[in-house]
Write a protein that holds these residues in place. Structure first.
Motif, PDB file in Angstrom:
ATOM      1  N   VAL A 100      -0.872  -5.274   4.910  1.00 17.51           N
ATOM      2  CA  VAL A 100      -1.869  -4.604   4.062  1.00 17.51           C
ATOM      3  C   VAL A 100      -3.247  -4.697   4.721  1.00 17.51           C
ATOM      4  N   GLU A 101      -3.599  -5.867   5.203  1.00 23.63           N
ATOM      5  CA  GLU A 101      -4.894  -6.044   5.880  1.00 23.63           C
ATOM      6  C   GLU A 101      -4.985  -5.150   7.120  1.00 23.63           C
ATOM      7  N   ILE A 112      -3.381  -2.259   7.675  1.00 24.51           N
ATOM      8  CA  ILE A 112      -3.496  -0.861   7.233  1.00 24.51           C
ATOM      9  C   ILE A 112      -4.919  -0.572   6.757  1.00 24.51           C
ATOM     10  N   ARG A 113      -5.500  -1.467   5.999  1.00 24.89           N
ATOM     11  CA  ARG A 113      -6.851  -1.244   5.454  1.00 24.89           C
ATOM     12  C   ARG A 113      -7.922  -1.289   6.536  1.00 24.89           C
ATOM     13  N   SER A 114      -7.648  -1.988   7.635  1.00 25.03           N
ATOM     14  CA  SER A 114      -8.652  -2.074   8.693  1.00 25.03           C
ATOM     15  C   SER A 114      -8.574  -0.870   9.651  1.00 25.03           C
ATOM     16  N   GLU A 115      -7.536  -0.077   9.553  1.00 23.65           N
ATOM     17  CA  GLU A 115      -7.381   1.083  10.421  1.00 23.65           C
ATOM     18  C   GLU A 115      -8.347   2.186  10.075  1.00 23.65           C
ATOM     19  N   GLU A 159       0.947  -9.247   3.107  1.00 25.99           N
ATOM     20  CA  GLU A 159      -0.522  -9.350   3.117  1.00 25.99           C
ATOM     21  C   GLU A 159      -1.092  -9.027   4.495  1.00 25.99           C
ATOM     22  N   THR A 179       0.850  -1.187   0.000  1.00 28.68           N
ATOM     23  CA  THR A 179       0.000   0.000   0.000  1.00 28.68           C
ATOM     24  C   THR A 179       0.890   1.244   0.000  1.00 28.68           C
ATOM     25  N   ASP A 180       0.276   2.414  -0.154  1.00 25.22           N
ATOM     26  CA  ASP A 180       1.036   3.669  -0.202  1.00 25.22           C
ATOM     27  C   ASP A 180       1.800   3.960   1.085  1.00 25.22           C
ATOM     28  N   GLU A 181       1.320   3.439   2.206  1.00 28.78           N
ATOM     29  CA  GLU A 181       1.974   3.691   3.488  1.00 28.78           C
ATOM     30  C   GLU A 181       3.314   2.961   3.620  1.00 28.78           C
TER      31      GLU A 181
END
Length: 109
Positions: free
Chosen positions: A103-104, A106-109, A100, A41-43
């Motif tokens: 990524v999961e 980061i997306r759940s934050e 992975e 991800t971008d982060e």
């Protein structure tokens, strides 16, 4: 056995082991970079270094333990309360799961 005999024996027993690439290993730094870029991800910050690809993520409470970055395919791992930094030297199942999971997270934050 003559040199021709050895060459002939090697030719007879040559095997294509391309399927082993699914387990990671042997990628050039540029190939590693391309594989990792597709997964992050971008982060997540990455760049090529002399040993592989440097991976850096600054975030608190990452779902990691030190053993996650002290495995085959990882070098110079540092995990602290502010994030993780590690050099990825192969892109096999362990590295894929590592990314992975992050990524999961980061997306759940």
């Amino acid at each position: 056995m003559s040199g021709r005999g050895l060459d002939h024996l090697l030719e007879q027993n040559e095997t294509n082991l391309g399927f082993l690439s699914a387990y990671g290993g042997g990628e050039s730094s540029e190939e590693l970079l391309a594989l990792i870029q597709e997964a992050i991800t971008d982060e997540m910050k990455i760049k090529v270094n002399t040993e592989g690809v440097s991976f850096n993520l600054k975030a608190k409470n990452l779902p990691l333990v030190p053993s996650d970055i002290n495995r085959r395919g990882f070098l110079n791992g540092k995990l602290n309360s502010n994030g993780v930094t590690v050099t990825i030297t192969d892109f096999g199942p362990e590295q894929r799961r590592f990314i992975e999971r992050l990524v999961e997270f980061i997306r759940s934050e």
